[in-house]
Design an enzyme around this catalytic site. Structure first.
Site, mmCIF file in Angstrom:
data_model
loop_
_atom_site.group_PDB
_atom_site.id
_atom_site.type_symbol
_atom_site.label_atom_id
_atom_site.label_comp_id
_atom_site.label_asym_id
_atom_site.label_seq_id
_atom_site.Cartn_x
_atom_site.Cartn_y
_atom_site.Cartn_z
ATOM 1 N N LYS A 121 -28.116 50.533 -5.423
ATOM 2 C CA LYS A 121 -27.469 50.236 -6.660
ATOM 3 C C LYS A 121 -26.169 49.773 -6.367
ATOM 4 O O LYS A 121 -25.664 48.507 -6.594
ATOM 5 C CB LYS A 121 -27.489 51.367 -7.757
ATOM 6 C CG LYS A 121 -26.770 50.519 -9.063
ATOM 7 C CD LYS A 121 -26.779 51.923 -10.117
ATOM 8 C CE LYS A 121 -26.177 52.905 -10.008
ATOM 9 N NZ LYS A 121 -24.748 53.144 -10.422
ATOM 10 N N ASP A 139 -28.510 50.031 -13.292
ATOM 11 C CA ASP A 139 -28.119 51.348 -13.733
ATOM 12 C C ASP A 139 -28.649 51.808 -14.854
ATOM 13 O O ASP A 139 -29.575 51.301 -15.304
ATOM 14 C CB ASP A 139 -26.378 51.258 -13.828
ATOM 15 C CG ASP A 139 -25.994 50.563 -15.310
ATOM 16 O OD1 ASP A 139 -27.024 49.737 -15.835
ATOM 17 O OD2 ASP A 139 -24.936 50.719 -15.499
#
Ligand code: SF4
Length: 215
Positions: A121, A139
């Site tokens: 991420k 997220d």
């Protein structure tokens, strides 16, 4: 599940709602963005933005951060969750940038994820925001919104959410969509109290319809 066409229809509506969606982490260089994103794991951007001015004033570059005493880094970021581990990671990350990348932030996912404290991420955020490389960082907001709208399956893993979004959204819109979905999740489709009653996506949202029928 929403089709490719319906997914883009939903995302276009989100673009209209949040035309200025962008990275909210304060930074002045790819290096500072990388450090801010590492610090933002399981913490809010607001808490990171409160701590980073003092951190970056004292240690603005990989050279200065790599040479910083861990205890001093801890003092500067101790208002952020998991600060002890993060202090060690950002110091080690700065040292690796110096040792392996001549003090520059690398641009590929493989290189980025080889750095301490950097997962997929974080790498995706840096690739998209620092270098304009197509990437979708999933997220908590992107995952929740994707699942509520049934863009992806409810039991999809984070990796599956990312892959589904990449399949349904044109590559050139990945970075913009990532920011827009974060804003949509942060300010409209909130985790606890989504604004279903005023949501322009209600007619295509299974979660919203279920929530509204229970009222
Ligand atoms: Fe989120 Fe509710 Fe809108 Fe669905 S209808 S996208 S759950 S705010």
């Amino acid at each position: 599940m929403l089709s490719k066409e319906k997914t883009m229809e939903a995302i276009e509506i989100m673009y209209d709602m949040f035309p200025d969606a962008a990275c909210e982490l304060t930074h002045k260089s790819p290096f500072q963005l990388l450090i801010a994103v590492i610090l933002s794991a399981q913490a809010t951007d607001i808490s990171v933005n409160k701590a980073t001015p003092a951190l970056f004033a004292a240690y603005p570059t990989p050279e200065t951060l790599a040479a910083a005493p861990v205890e001093d880094i801890i003092q500067k970021i101790k208002t952020i969750g998991l600060y002890r581990n993060k202090a060690k990671n950002i110091k080690a990350c700065a040292a690796q940038l110096l040792e392996r990348y001549n003090g520059e932030v690398p641009k590929t996912r493989e290189e980025l994820t080889s750095l301490p404290g950097v997962g997929r991420k974080t790498a995706n955020v840096v690739m998209g925001d620092a270098f304009g490389e197509p990437a979708i960082a999933v997220d908590t907001h992107v995952e929740r919104v994707s699942k509520r709208l049934r863009i992806c399956k409810l039991d999809a893993s984070v990796m599956e959410v990312e892959q589904t979004l990449m399949r349904k959204i044109p590559k050139e819109l990945w970075v913009k969509t990532h920011h827009t979905m974060i804003f949509f999740g942060r300010y409209h489709c909130l985790a606890r109290n989504p604004k279903c009653d005023i949501c322009p996506l209600l007619s295509m949202c299974q979660e919203g319809k279920t929530r509204m029928s229970g009222k």
